[in-house]
Design a protein around this motif. Structure first.
Motif, short mmCIF file in Angstrom:
data_model
loop_
_atom_site.label_atom_id
_atom_site.label_comp_id
_atom_site.label_asym_id
_atom_site.label_seq_id
_atom_site.Cartn_x
_atom_site.Cartn_y
_atom_site.Cartn_z
N LEU A 76 0.15 -1.44 -0.01
CA LEU A 76 -0.04 0.19 -0.34
C LEU A 76 1.09 1.29 0.16
CD1 LEU A 76 -2.43 1.03 -0.14
CD2 LEU A 76 -2.46 1.01 2.52
N GLY A 77 2.25 1.10 0.56
CA GLY A 77 2.78 2.14 0.88
C GLY A 77 1.95 3.38 1.47
N SER A 78 2.78 4.47 1.47
CA SER A 78 1.38 6.09 2.20
C SER A 78 -0.14 5.07 2.26
CB SER A 78 2.16 6.72 1.37
OG SER A 78 0.63 7.88 2.42
N ARG A 79 -1.11 5.92 3.64
CA ARG A 79 -2.51 5.67 4.14
C ARG A 79 -2.99 6.05 2.95
NH1 ARG A 79 -3.28 7.55 9.96
NH2 ARG A 79 -1.94 9.81 9.88
N THR A 80 -2.39 7.42 2.66
CA THR A 80 -2.87 8.26 1.78
C THR A 80 -3.17 7.42 -0.03
OG1 THR A 80 -1.33 9.17 1.17
CG2 THR A 80 -2.22 10.48 2.82
N ASN A 81 -2.71 6.81 -0.16
CA ASN A 81 -2.52 5.63 -1.39
C ASN A 81 -4.68 5.48 -1.54
OD1 ASN A 81 -0.11 6.84 -2.02
ND2 ASN A 81 0.76 4.85 -1.78
N VAL A 82 -4.90 4.69 -0.06
CA VAL A 82 -5.96 3.71 0.17
C VAL A 82 -6.87 4.69 -1.37
CG1 VAL A 82 -7.07 5.01 1.88
CG2 VAL A 82 -7.42 2.01 1.79
N GLU A 83 -7.00 6.07 -1.15
CA GLU A 83 -8.57 5.37 -2.17
C GLU A 83 -8.01 5.19 -3.45
OE1 GLU A 83 -11.52 9.32 -2.87
OE2 GLU A 83 -9.71 9.52 -1.70
N THR A 84 -6.79 5.56 -4.04
CA THR A 84 -6.57 5.38 -5.25
C THR A 84 -7.27 4.15 -6.11
OG1 THR A 84 -5.45 7.60 -5.40
CG2 THR A 84 -4.50 5.83 -7.46
N VAL A 85 -6.32 3.47 -4.75
CA VAL A 85 -5.75 2.29 -5.02
C VAL A 85 -7.33 1.24 -4.75
CG1 VAL A 85 -3.51 1.32 -4.47
CG2 VAL A 85 -5.66 1.37 -2.44
N LEU A 86 -8.20 1.32 -4.28
CA LEU A 86 -9.86 0.92 -4.51
C LEU A 86 -10.62 1.23 -5.38
CD1 LEU A 86 -10.23 0.88 -0.33
CD2 LEU A 86 -9.63 -1.31 -1.58
#
Length: 302
Positions: free
Chosen positions: A135-145
């Protein structure tokens, strides 16, 4: 803009395009989808004609996506996800589901939990392919989902989630200070902690960690001497040095095994991990099944 007959584009063709894009290989895409290479090539050629773009360009002995394909890929992921959500609302049988499960997490931080999730899935579906993505940074969560590059994610709970995401609490952990007892002593005071040399994680995100924000609220700041992208490398930075690292306590069972830990010498809230998914999958029978397996696996380890 040129006229495009989209009636010739179906979900199967788009899935084949995405497989070639992700694997950067016709043969690997064919293997992943369990179809012939000629079927893959024919579908890509059909899409090329419809869209008027090469999509993939020969580069040495391999291929690379065209600029048009790079722009298409996230849109195709989202479109396929929406199409799947239309029909994924009834009963779910994991034994007849040929698609792999993909889970985004910081696997190094959650190594122990990730292993339990894998085992729990395999206990019910032994031949299931499970893909863990970093995942990397938690700010990436919206993008990957949102682009459907992963089914579900595990992340540290932020102050607020985007409206497009839903979540459920998964686990919590105490933050502790890891150190190498052969080189340094445990930290006992706030002054010791702030003046020590710190090794920290850098996932490449722009946001500050919960620890950094907590220290700022108290008018404090730690001295970071080294930053690395994963906990395995972080453990090696601490090992044999006088640096300390502040991380979830469960890492003492994996990357930081053999190193010592002590409490943080100031009040600190627990670190909370959530299971997160896109709201388009709220009623997905497939994702409900996966969420249930993951939650049961983690709760059984508490």
């Amino acid at each position: 803009m040129q006229d495009v007959d989209i009636s010739q584009i179906n979900g199967r063709v788009l899935r084949i395009f995405l497989a070639v894009f992700d694997n950067v290989s016709v043969s690997k895409a064919a293997h992943q989808l369990d179809i012939s290479q000629s079927t893959v090539s024919h579908s890509i050629e059909k899409l090329r004609v419809i869209l008027g773009d090469s999509l993939f360009i020969q580069a040495g002995r391999g291929i690379i996506p065209s600029a048009h394909a790079e722009l298409m890929a996230p849109k195709v992921r989202g479109l396929l996800a929406e199409m799947e959500a239309l029909v994924d609302m009834g009963d779910y049988n994991p034994h007849t589901d040929t698609e792999p499960f993909s889970i985004a997490a910081n696997g190094s931080t959650l190594a122990h939990e990730v292993s339990r999730i894998r085992d729990a899935i395999w206990q019910q579906v032994p031949d299931k392919t499970v893909i863990f993505r970093e995942l990397g940074s938690r700010t990436n969560v919206e993008t990957v989902l949102d682009n459907a590059s992963t089914n579900i994610a595990i992340t540290v709970r932020p102050a607020k989630y985007p409206l497009s995401l839903n979540h459920t609490p998964l686990s919590s952990s105490k933050m502790v200070v890891f150190y190498d007892a052969s080189v340094s002593e445990p930290v006992h005071t706030v002054s010791d902690y702030c003046n020590a040399r710190h090794a920290a994680l850098d996932f490449g995100g722009s946001g500050k960690s919960e620890l950094a924000l907590s220290l700022e609220d108290r008018g404090l700041k730690r001295r970071i001497s080294c930053m690395v992208p994963n906990v395995w490398l972080l453990a090696e930075m601490v090992r044999g040095s006088d640096m300390i690292a502040t991380l979830p306590s469960q890492l003492g069972q994996s990357a930081f095994s053999g190193l010592q830990s002590c409490p943080i010498p100031l009040p600190q809230a627990d670190l909370h991990f959530d299971l997160v998914w896109h709201r388009r999958y709220d009623n997905s029978a497939r994702l409900k099944w996966l969420r249930g397996v993951i939650c049961d696996a983690i709760k059984s380890s508490d």
